[in-house]
Design a protein around this motif. Structure first.
Motif, PDB file in Angstrom:
ATOM      1  N   GLU A   1     -41.472 -17.373  11.428  1.00 64.16           N
ATOM      2  CA  GLU A   1     -40.466 -16.536  10.802  1.00 64.16           C
ATOM      3  C   GLU A   1     -41.111 -15.481   9.902  1.00 64.16           C
ATOM      4  N   PRO A   2     -40.668 -14.244  10.012  1.00 67.07           N
ATOM      5  CA  PRO A   2     -41.233 -13.216   9.130  1.00 67.07           C
ATOM      6  C   PRO A   2     -40.791 -13.458   7.688  1.00 67.07           C
ATOM      7  N   PRO A   3     -41.523 -12.928   6.729  1.00 64.24           N
ATOM      8  CA  PRO A   3     -41.135 -13.126   5.333  1.00 64.24           C
ATOM      9  C   PRO A   3     -39.837 -12.377   5.024  1.00 64.24           C
ATOM     10  N   ALA A   4     -39.181 -12.805   3.954  1.00 54.65           N
ATOM     11  CA  ALA A   4     -37.920 -12.181   3.557  1.00 54.65           C
ATOM     12  C   ALA A   4     -38.156 -10.740   3.102  1.00 54.65           C
ATOM     13  N   ASP A   5     -37.166  -9.896   3.328  1.00 50.90           N
ATOM     14  CA  ASP A   5     -37.188  -8.510   2.860  1.00 50.90           C
ATOM     15  C   ASP A   5     -36.776  -8.540   1.381  1.00 50.90           C
ATOM     16  N   ALA A   6     -37.748  -8.493   0.491  1.00 52.75           N
ATOM     17  CA  ALA A   6     -37.499  -8.661  -0.935  1.00 52.75           C
ATOM     18  C   ALA A   6     -36.526  -7.621  -1.478  1.00 52.75           C
ATOM     19  N   ARG A   7     -36.626  -6.419  -1.000  1.00 54.07           N
ATOM     20  CA  ARG A   7     -35.741  -5.349  -1.498  1.00 54.07           C
ATOM     21  C   ARG A   7     -34.289  -5.623  -1.119  1.00 54.07           C
ATOM     22  N   LEU A   8     -34.053  -6.027   0.131  1.00 56.65           N
ATOM     23  CA  LEU A   8     -32.699  -6.341   0.580  1.00 56.65           C
ATOM     24  C   LEU A   8     -32.156  -7.562  -0.155  1.00 56.65           C
ATOM     25  N   VAL A   9     -32.998  -8.558  -0.338  1.00 59.36           N
ATOM     26  CA  VAL A   9     -32.582  -9.766  -1.067  1.00 59.36           C
ATOM     27  C   VAL A   9     -32.210  -9.393  -2.501  1.00 59.36           C
ATOM     28  N   GLU A  10     -33.018  -8.567  -3.128  1.00 56.02           N
ATOM     29  CA  GLU A  10     -32.743  -8.141  -4.508  1.00 56.02           C
ATOM     30  C   GLU A  10     -31.431  -7.358  -4.593  1.00 56.02           C
ATOM     31  N   ARG A  11     -31.195  -6.456  -3.661  1.00 59.86           N
ATOM     32  CA  ARG A  11     -29.943  -5.687  -3.640  1.00 59.86           C
ATOM     33  C   ARG A  11     -28.744  -6.604  -3.473  1.00 59.86           C
ATOM     34  N   THR A  12     -28.906  -7.618  -2.630  1.00 58.25           N
ATOM     35  CA  THR A  12     -27.813  -8.554  -2.394  1.00 58.25           C
ATOM     36  C   THR A  12     -27.550  -9.399  -3.636  1.00 58.25           C
ATOM     37  N   LEU A  13     -28.601  -9.909  -4.229  1.00 56.76           N
ATOM     38  CA  LEU A  13     -28.432 -10.750  -5.420  1.00 56.76           C
ATOM     39  C   LEU A  13     -27.811  -9.969  -6.577  1.00 56.76           C
ATOM     40  N   TYR A  14     -28.019  -8.661  -6.611  1.00 58.91           N
ATOM     41  CA  TYR A  14     -27.426  -7.820  -7.648  1.00 58.91           C
ATOM     42  C   TYR A  14     -25.892  -7.841  -7.556  1.00 58.91           C
ATOM     43  N   GLN A  15     -25.357  -8.125  -6.374  1.00 66.26           N
ATOM     44  CA  GLN A  15     -23.906  -8.158  -6.168  1.00 66.26           C
ATOM     45  C   GLN A  15     -23.260  -9.423  -6.735  1.00 66.26           C
ATOM     46  N   PHE A  16     -24.077 -10.393  -7.135  1.00 67.92           N
ATOM     47  CA  PHE A  16     -23.577 -11.670  -7.648  1.00 67.92           C
ATOM     48  C   PHE A  16     -23.781 -11.739  -9.155  1.00 67.92           C
ATOM     49  N   ASP A  17     -22.882 -12.451  -9.839  1.00 71.29           N
ATOM     50  CA  ASP A  17     -23.043 -12.622 -11.287  1.00 71.29           C
ATOM     51  C   ASP A  17     -24.021 -13.763 -11.566  1.00 71.29           C
ATOM     52  N   GLU A  18     -24.246 -14.049 -12.844  1.00 76.09           N
ATOM     53  CA  GLU A  18     -25.212 -15.086 -13.223  1.00 76.09           C
ATOM     54  C   GLU A  18     -24.749 -16.487 -12.811  1.00 76.09           C
ATOM     55  N   GLY A  19     -23.465 -16.627 -12.473  1.00 77.72           N
ATOM     56  CA  GLY A  19     -22.946 -17.911 -12.009  1.00 77.72           C
ATOM     57  C   GLY A  19     -22.926 -18.036 -10.496  1.00 77.72           C
ATOM     58  N   GLY A  20     -23.446 -17.019  -9.793  1.00 75.51           N
ATOM     59  CA  GLY A  20     -23.512 -17.079  -8.333  1.00 75.51           C
ATOM     60  C   GLY A  20     -22.230 -16.642  -7.641  1.00 75.51           C
ATOM     61  N   ARG A  21     -21.329 -15.950  -8.350  1.00 72.65           N
ATOM     62  CA  ARG A  21     -20.078 -15.459  -7.753  1.00 72.65           C
ATOM     63  C   ARG A  21     -20.242 -13.992  -7.361  1.00 72.65           C
ATOM     64  N   LEU A  22     -19.710 -13.655  -6.196  1.00 72.38           N
ATOM     65  CA  LEU A  22     -19.783 -12.277  -5.692  1.00 72.38           C
ATOM     66  C   LEU A  22     -18.872 -11.401  -6.552  1.00 72.38           C
ATOM     67  N   ARG A  23     -19.460 -10.397  -7.200  1.00 74.46           N
ATOM     68  CA  ARG A  23     -18.713  -9.542  -8.131  1.00 74.46           C
ATOM     69  C   ARG A  23     -17.833  -8.529  -7.423  1.00 74.46           C
ATOM     70  N   GLN A  24     -18.354  -7.931  -6.345  1.00 75.10           N
ATOM     71  CA  GLN A  24     -17.634  -6.880  -5.632  1.00 75.10           C
ATOM     72  C   GLN A  24     -18.067  -6.899  -4.177  1.00 75.10           C
ATOM     73  N   TRP A  25     -17.261  -6.275  -3.333  1.00 71.69           N
ATOM     74  CA  TRP A  25     -17.604  -6.192  -1.919  1.00 71.69           C
ATOM     75  C   TRP A  25     -18.652  -5.096  -1.759  1.00 71.69           C
ATOM     76  N   PRO A  26     -19.845  -5.427  -1.278  1.00 75.20           N
ATOM     77  CA  PRO A  26     -20.929  -4.438  -1.165  1.00 75.20           C
ATOM     78  C   PRO A  26     -20.574  -3.301  -0.202  1.00 75.20           C
ATOM     79  N   ALA A  27     -21.104  -2.131  -0.479  1.00 79.33           N
ATOM     80  CA  ALA A  27     -20.847  -0.957   0.366  1.00 79.33           C
ATOM     81  C   ALA A  27     -21.682  -0.984   1.642  1.00 79.33           C
TER      82      ALA A  27
END
Length: 188
Positions: free
Chosen positions: A66-92
């Motif tokens: 398996e190739p390594p994770a795309d850190a930038r995409l993972v970071e962008r995705t995690l930014y959409q979640f709050d500190e409790g792991g809830r999705l804050r908004q629907w990503p564009a």
């Protein structure tokens, strides 16, 4: 009459060589010479060739395809979640949406059939923008969840997450655990 091959496996070449040397008696070759003879009988040039081939096999067995994770995409995705792991908004962005859905997919019970109101209640705990219908529909279209044609009986589709999804799931799991530990208990 044909011979049936009999496989031979020795856990350790040195131990095998010593046992063979005892059987050969006092006129036996040196330990290294005997090890080289065994290696050549097994199809290798010498014991070093056998050792390096064995080490390479072990490395290949432990190597992940398996190739390594795309850190930038993972970071962008995690930014959409709050500190409790809830999705804050629907990503564009669609790629971020898909990865965010993996984070929600991991919270669904495996091999459980849920009614629409149950799946809505579950998703309501995991997102903050109050649109469970969009989440349900998109999870179905992405192949993360299925439902009957009449809109009932939702089931999480079991599958292996991608490297990116695994990274998101891991971080969100830690955030959710922290959220649950902070939640006030009903007994208090």
């Amino acid at each position: 009459m044909t011979k049936t091959p009999i496989p031979l496996h020795a856990e350790d070449l040195t131990v095998f060589t010593r046992a063979l040397a005892k059987q050969l008696g006092p006129q036996r070759p040196s330990h290294l010479t005997l090890m080289n003879m065994i290696a050549r009988a097994a199809g290798y040039q010498n014991v070093q060739h056998m050792r390096s081939a064995s080490a390479a096999e072990m490395r290949m067995a432990t190597r992940q395809d398996e190739p390594p994770a795309d850190a930038r995409l993972v970071e962008r995705t995690l930014y959409q979640f709050d500190e409790g792991g809830r999705l804050r908004q629907w990503p564009a962005k669609r790629a971020v949406q898909n990865l965010a859905l993996w984070g929600l997919w991991a919270t669904l019970p495996a091999n459980a059939v849920l009614k629409e109101k149950d799946i809505n209640a579950h998703l309501a705990k995991e997102h903050l923008f109050q649109d469970a219908a969009t989440l349900r529909r998109t999870m179905i279209s992405c192949g993360l969840m299925s439902r009957k044609t009449d809109g009932t009986d939702y089931v999480r589709i079991e599958q292996k997450p991608t490297a990116d999804a695994k990274a998101v799931i891991q971080v969100l799991s830690m955030r959710r655990r922290a959220r649950l530990l902070k939640a006030p208990t009903r007994d208090a």
